[in-house]
Design a protein around this motif. Structure first.
Motif, mmCIF file in Angstrom:
data_model
loop_
_atom_site.group_PDB
_atom_site.id
_atom_site.type_symbol
_atom_site.label_atom_id
_atom_site.label_comp_id
_atom_site.label_asym_id
_atom_site.label_seq_id
_atom_site.Cartn_x
_atom_site.Cartn_y
_atom_site.Cartn_z
ATOM 1 N N MET A 77 0.969 -1.363 -0.029
ATOM 2 C CA MET A 77 -0.246 0.016 0.201
ATOM 3 C C MET A 77 0.613 1.132 -0.240
ATOM 4 N N VAL A 78 1.669 1.281 0.769
ATOM 5 C CA VAL A 78 2.803 2.499 0.902
ATOM 6 C C VAL A 78 3.167 2.389 -0.491
ATOM 7 N N THR A 79 3.918 1.104 -1.051
ATOM 8 C CA THR A 79 4.610 1.421 -2.494
ATOM 9 C C THR A 79 4.038 1.756 -3.547
ATOM 10 N N ARG A 80 2.499 1.472 -3.237
ATOM 11 C CA ARG A 80 1.617 2.015 -4.244
ATOM 12 C C ARG A 80 0.677 3.713 -4.521
ATOM 13 N N ALA A 81 1.533 3.939 -2.889
ATOM 14 C CA ALA A 81 1.110 5.668 -2.828
ATOM 15 C C ALA A 81 2.349 5.869 -3.484
ATOM 16 N N ALA A 82 3.684 5.928 -2.509
ATOM 17 C CA ALA A 82 4.673 6.723 -3.381
ATOM 18 C C ALA A 82 4.475 6.680 -5.109
ATOM 19 N N GLN A 83 4.186 5.153 -5.543
ATOM 20 C CA GLN A 83 4.645 5.427 -6.524
ATOM 21 C C GLN A 83 3.576 6.512 -7.388
ATOM 22 N N GLU A 84 2.172 6.757 -6.989
ATOM 23 C CA GLU A 84 1.390 7.580 -7.576
ATOM 24 C C GLU A 84 1.798 8.436 -7.165
ATOM 25 N N LEU A 85 2.803 8.844 -6.418
ATOM 26 C CA LEU A 85 3.074 10.325 -6.106
ATOM 27 C C LEU A 85 4.049 10.472 -6.655
ATOM 28 N N GLY A 86 5.026 9.887 -7.533
ATOM 29 C CA GLY A 86 5.612 10.157 -8.375
ATOM 30 C C GLY A 86 7.402 9.747 -7.300
ATOM 31 N N ILE A 87 7.136 9.620 -5.959
ATOM 32 C CA ILE A 87 7.917 9.533 -5.689
ATOM 33 C C ILE A 87 9.432 8.194 -5.304
ATOM 34 N N GLU A 88 10.591 7.968 -6.160
ATOM 35 C CA GLU A 88 10.956 6.790 -6.643
ATOM 36 C C GLU A 88 12.222 6.489 -5.553
ATOM 37 N N GLY A 89 12.755 5.050 -5.446
ATOM 38 C CA GLY A 89 13.493 4.415 -4.674
ATOM 39 C C GLY A 89 12.887 4.205 -2.508
ATOM 40 N N LEU A 90 11.632 4.830 -2.635
ATOM 41 C CA LEU A 90 11.148 4.505 -1.625
ATOM 42 C C LEU A 90 10.816 2.392 -1.251
ATOM 43 N N ASP A 91 10.495 1.727 -2.066
ATOM 44 C CA ASP A 91 9.910 0.621 -2.266
ATOM 45 C C ASP A 91 11.531 -0.126 -1.569
ATOM 46 N N LYS A 92 12.641 0.606 -2.089
ATOM 47 C CA LYS A 92 13.594 -1.181 -1.427
ATOM 48 C C LYS A 92 13.409 -0.492 -0.161
ATOM 49 N N TYR A 93 13.447 0.162 0.291
ATOM 50 C CA TYR A 93 13.251 0.664 2.248
ATOM 51 C C TYR A 93 11.909 -0.329 2.597
ATOM 52 N N LEU A 94 10.868 -0.911 1.755
ATOM 53 C CA LEU A 94 9.785 -1.532 2.172
ATOM 54 C C LEU A 94 9.689 -2.808 2.385
ATOM 55 N N GLU A 95 10.696 -3.429 3.307
ATOM 56 C CA GLU A 95 10.807 -5.153 2.683
ATOM 57 C C GLU A 95 10.504 -5.426 4.804
#
Length: 163
Positions: free
Chosen positions: A59-77
């Motif tokens: 959910m956080v990854t999807r929200a970040a992607q929709e806001l155009g935030i790149e690179g946050l997903d690698k910390y969401l593991e």
């Protein structure tokens, strides 16, 4: 099934709203802290206007992607909680870093501040920056000191001319 998608979309929308409203976002590994520590952490953060939540990483990854935030997903593991700092850019990181000194299992994984994604090392450095009020006080003190010396010197010159 359709209801499930709607619930997920609402959750993503909620997370997006919080990210946009927050001045900073800190991603924290919380696995291994006990209930008392978690309760104390939440209370400390709440008192400083920092919202601490656990969301599904997707959910956080999807929200970040929709806001155009790149690179946050690698910390969401793995198990990750999110601290949204609403007052200033450093408060959330500072409080979590301070709390991590007593709760060794708690650690900062990364974060997002002012349009930039930071790793754990940079977030911990951010936590060491003094608060805005302290920086302003230091700045004003550094301005006041030379002015005070100038006034003292001008006063001494005026008194010596009178004598």
């Amino acid at each position: 099934m359709n209801n499930n998608k709607q619930i997920k979309a609402e959750k993503v929308s909620e997370i997006k709203e919080k990210i946009q409203k927050a001045k900073s976002l800190v991603l924290v590994t919380y696995q291994g802290i006990n209930v008392e520590q978690d309760t104390e952490l939440r209370k400390t953060l709440r008192n400083s206007n920092v919202e601490y939540r656990v969301y599904k990483n997707t959910m956080v990854t999807r929200a970040a992607q929709e806001l155009g935030i790149e690179g946050l997903d690698k910390y969401l593991e793995g198990p990750v909680s999110v601290a949204f700092g609403y007052e200033d850019e450093t408060t959330a990181a500072k409080l979590i870093a301070e709390f991590a000194k007593t709760a060794k299992k708690l650690e900062i994984k990364g974060g997002y501040v002012d349009g930039t994604v930071y790793d754990a090392e940079l977030m911990n450095q951010l936590a060491k920056i003094p608060s805005k009020e302290v920086l302003i006080a230091k700045f004003l003190g550094s301005i006041k000191s030379p002015l005070s010396n100038l006034v003292y010197m001008l006063n001494a010159v005026a008194e010596s001319k009178e004598a």
